[in-house]
Design an enzyme around this catalytic site. Structure first.
Site, PDB file in Angstrom:
ATOM      1  N   HIS A  31       0.820  -1.217   0.000  1.00 37.70           N
ATOM      2  CA  HIS A  31       0.000   0.000   0.000  1.00 37.70           C
ATOM      3  C   HIS A  31       0.848   1.259   0.000  1.00 37.70           C
ATOM      4  O   HIS A  31       0.366   2.331  -0.373  1.00 37.70           O
ATOM      5  CB  HIS A  31      -1.012  -0.010   1.158  1.00 37.70           C
ATOM      6  CG  HIS A  31      -0.456   0.249   2.517  1.00 37.70           C
ATOM      7  ND1 HIS A  31      -0.143  -0.761   3.412  1.00 37.70           N
ATOM      8  CD2 HIS A  31      -0.167   1.402   3.163  1.00 37.70           C
ATOM      9  CE1 HIS A  31       0.291  -0.238   4.539  1.00 37.70           C
ATOM     10  NE2 HIS A  31       0.297   1.078   4.409  1.00 37.70           N
ATOM     11  N   ASP A  83       1.275  -7.771   2.216  1.00 38.34           N
ATOM     12  CA  ASP A  83       1.371  -6.330   1.991  1.00 38.34           C
ATOM     13  C   ASP A  83       2.826  -5.907   1.806  1.00 38.34           C
ATOM     14  O   ASP A  83       3.440  -5.344   2.711  1.00 38.34           O
ATOM     15  CB  ASP A  83       0.725  -5.586   3.155  1.00 38.34           C
ATOM     16  CG  ASP A  83       0.428  -4.137   2.824  1.00 38.34           C
ATOM     17  OD1 ASP A  83       0.945  -3.642   1.809  1.00 38.34           O
ATOM     18  OD2 ASP A  83      -0.315  -3.494   3.587  1.00 38.34           O
ATOM     19  N   SER A 131       4.071   2.392   8.327  1.00 30.74           N
ATOM     20  CA  SER A 131       3.796   1.406   7.286  1.00 30.74           C
ATOM     21  C   SER A 131       5.074   1.112   6.512  1.00 30.74           C
ATOM     22  O   SER A 131       5.730   2.019   6.011  1.00 30.74           O
ATOM     23  CB  SER A 131       2.730   1.930   6.331  1.00 30.74           C
ATOM     24  OG  SER A 131       1.483   2.000   6.957  1.00 30.74           O
TER      25      SER A 131
END
Length: 717
Positions: free
Chosen positions: A86, A222, A651
């Site tokens: 992402h 991810d 992240s």
């Protein structure tokens, strides 16, 4: 001022042993004084110098700011970067087309020549941090106004940054900590030649999509991979075929040893923003104004986007990254409000404030310094509430929600050039707009934005007080009888910004009269003016709150000298530490700390794009063909949870074991603890990570990109 800074160090150094392992985002230069004893007790085998060193290779040299809001890590001596899927999503989307849909199909460069330049993407290395609190405080005095204080801080900080960048290609910034009670100089090196190396299809990289976002159990691979390049001299350089892969001072070895309950885990990354010391009035504003303004307008916009994305592959590609960014904090805001209510955070804050008021009244000196802090905060928050709500809705409905308004504002430079009748300026402005248009219209579907404009201009009109309405609302009422659909139809039928063809035709023969008469452009100008007026009205209360928060923070540290305080996140490099573990979200439910590929197959739904499983992944699962990446239980583990303290910006952060080896990749928090940016909940707060063995399995077994595996330093025992 100096006494406050000194007190901070006394507090932190003297009582570091009381800190909980799972709470806190710690500054790396202070680890030796504050954290190493506790980290070593939890199992860490490294020294503080191994983690952060200015002169020698250390873990910090393998960690980068990825783009403008994520973290990445170097996992080879050839500049190979690992981050979240992402985080790379925007770049992957920009490189995708219907013919080459890298979002849906994935992409893997089997040679460096196949790697794709990611235009506009950059990675940033932190070179060092330096405490400059005393130097700045020496120029401040208690009789300064808040405006004077901020101006002086800016002046001194600018001089410090300038000194740090003389004779080199570095960038420098001075950031404040503890609400302006402490300051650090941070020096960075920025690389602009970054190339896309590989990513799994979205059916792996975003498996579960928005349904599973912020949720556990999780089965999302991810991750995505990029490479940073430099000039032949090893220094940053813009893209060139002559550039070479960057050789970092340190890259992370990759562990195949697996994940066990209670294993030591630390993350290093760039957490964006927390407000752990926010007062009750600030929390009420966050819940009832800021979060609400994200929840309602974004919910309406996303429903429109989603309907059009499901009806068209072209729109799905165009809006995939936009939808992901929007929905992430939409869902976060919903969860945060829920969590803050469930944890009774407001009651706890009010109790602390009552204690603070009693303490401040306990001596004449404290009363003089801190006696008005809480009343100043209460009055300021009350006074600014309607302006904050209007500001939030201007952003979410009109400037960020409706694309045509914000894009039209890029023509202001051309407007000025046309007013000046300066051909050189006109040509320059047209050139810039032509380039801007290429990027904008590639990811723009006018009919979708028309629907959004109608819905969100209507929402703004019926939600926000008329004193904050831009002038074009009068036109809607008079000319269109308050019909927002008719207004939107007219905007998109007539505006030069409503399609790429109209836009380019206008630029071929720009006209000031036509630009000024354009409905989207004139509305954009009015919205911008409204926004500036609202912000101007907030200046005084913002200044009052800033000063009061600084004094409140200083007072808290004086009031509780036996407590360790860590500063709020501000997108500077931080380390968090904790352990692998499971949790119990509610009565009768216990979540184990890991998931396996079996769970992917259990969630599969071929009729729901969020839970489609690629056939090749199913074939590998059926054959149990996991290679060296299987756990000792024979299964392929996918994700795991730790109690590391993270937030947005983390992240892509590496999850590092006791030996300094990469064994996971942080990508999310859990739904039960969405209050974490304001109130950390030690029993429930979890960091969700993808197991590095699943990452390697996808690279080798699914994608066949063994060239990337061969670059890495794998540690098996």
């Amino acid at each position: 001022m100096k006494r406050i800074a000194s007190l901070f160090f006394i507090v932190c150094i003297g009582f570091a042993q009381l800190a909980k392992a799972d709470e806190g985002m710690w500054l790396l230069p202070l680890l030796n004084k504050l954290n190493m004893n506790k980290m070593n007790e939890l199992g860490l085998k490294l020294s503080a110098e191994d983690i952060y060193s200015i002169n020698n290779s250390s873990l910090k040299d393998a960690i980068v700011i990825f783009g403008g809001g994520c973290t990445g890590e170097l996992i080879s001596d050839q500049g190979l970067i690992l981050t979240n899927h992402h985080c790379g999503y925007g770049s992957i989307q920009a490189l995708s087309s219907i013919e080459h849909n890298y979002l849906e199909d994935g992409f893997w460069a089997k040679t460096k020549e196949e790697e794709l330049p990611a235009e506009g993407l950059k990675v940033t290395f932190m070179k060092y941090m330096e405490d400059v609190t005393e130097r700045i405080n020496a120029e401040l005095s208690d009789d300064m106004s808040e405006t004077e204080r901020q101006a002086k801080i800016w002046e001194v900080s600018s001089n410090i940054s300038k000194e740090a960048t003389e004779g080199n290609n570095y960038r420098a910034i001075v950031k404040d900590y503890f609400e302006g009670n402490q300051f650090f100089l941070i020096v960075y090196e920025i690389f602009t030649d970054v190339r896309f190396v590989g990513a799994p299809p979205s059916s792996i990289g975003k498996f579960g999509h928005d349904t599973d976002n912020w949720m556990w159990p999780r089965h999302t691979g991810d991750f995505s991979m990029f490479r940073v390049y430099c000039g032949p001299d090893g220094k940053p350089a813009d893209y060139s075929k002559d550039n070479v892969p960057y050789q970092p001072k340190h890259h992370l070895p990759v562990s195949l040893k697996g994940v066990e309950m209670d294993d030591f885990a630390m993350t290093i990354g760039f957490p964006g923003s927390t407000e752990r010391y926010l007062t009750s009035w600030g929390i009420e504003e966050r819940m009832n104004i800021t979060n609400e303004a994200m929840i309602t307008p974004r919910g309406i916009k996303q429903d429109i986007w989603n309907e059009d994305m499901m009806a068209s592959e072209k729109v799905r590609i165009q809006y995939a990254s936009k939808f992901s960014r929007s929905s992430n904090y939409w869902k976060n805001s919903i969860g945060m409000n829920r969590g803050l209510e469930k944890l009774n955070v407001l009651e706890k804050k009010r109790a602390l404030e009552a204690e603070f008021a009693e303490w401040a009244a306990g001596s004449d000196e404290r009363k003089a310094k801190y006696g008005e802090v809480l009343s100043d905060l209460e009055k300021a928050y009350e006074a600014q509430a309607p302006y904050r709500k209007a500001r939030s809705y201007v952003l979410e409905c009109l400037l960020r929600g409706t694309e045509i308004y914000s894009f039209s504002l890029r023509a202001r430079e051309l407007q000025t050039a046309l007013e000046n009748d300066n051909q050189e300026e006109i040509d320059a402005a047209v050139k810039k707009l032509t380039e801007a248009g290429k990027g904008f219209y590639k990811d723009y579907y006018p009919e979708t934005d028309r629907k959004v404009l109608a819905a969100l201009t209507d929402l703004y009109y019926n939600t926000i007080d008329k004193q904050f309405h831009p002038e074009f609302y009068q036109t809607i009422n008079k000319k269109f009888k308050g019909d927002f659909e008719k207004y939107a139809n007219t905007v998109f039928s007539k505006s030069i910004f409503s399609s790429e063809d109209k836009f380019n035709a206008f630029l071929a023969k720009p006209s000031l009269k036509k630009l000024n008469a354009d409905l989207a452009f004139s509305a954009g100008l009015e919205i911008s003016e409204t926004y500036k007026n609202i912000v101007a009205q907030l200046k005084e209360t913002t200044s009052t709150i800033s000063k009061a928060n600084r004094l409140f923070m200083a007072g808290l540290m004086e009031m509780h000298p036996d407590k360790v305080y860590y500063s709020d996140a501000n997108f500077s490099m931080r380390l968090s530490y904790g352990t692998v573990g499971d949790y119990e979200p509610r009565d009768g439910v216990k979540y184990k700390y890991y998931t396996t590929i079996d769970g992917i197959m259990e969630k599969e739904d071929p009729n729901n794009y969020e839970f489609i499983v690629p056939q090749k992944l199913k074939d590998l699962w059926k054959a149990k063909d996991y290679g060296q990446y299987a756990d000792k239980d024979g299964k392929l583990h996918v994700c795991f949870t730790t109690n590391n303290d993270i937030t947005g910006g983390n992240s892509g952060s590496p999850v590092i074991n006791a030996n300094g080896e990469l064994f996971g990749l942080a990508f999310d928090g859990n739904w039960e603890a969405m209050s974490g940016d304001i109130a950390f909940e030690p029993e429930l707060q979890k960091c969700i990570n993808v197991d590095i063995r699943y990452v390697l399995f996808v690279i080798e077994k699914y994608a066949g990109a063994t060239n990337l595996i061969d670059e890495m330093t794998l540690v098996k025992e």
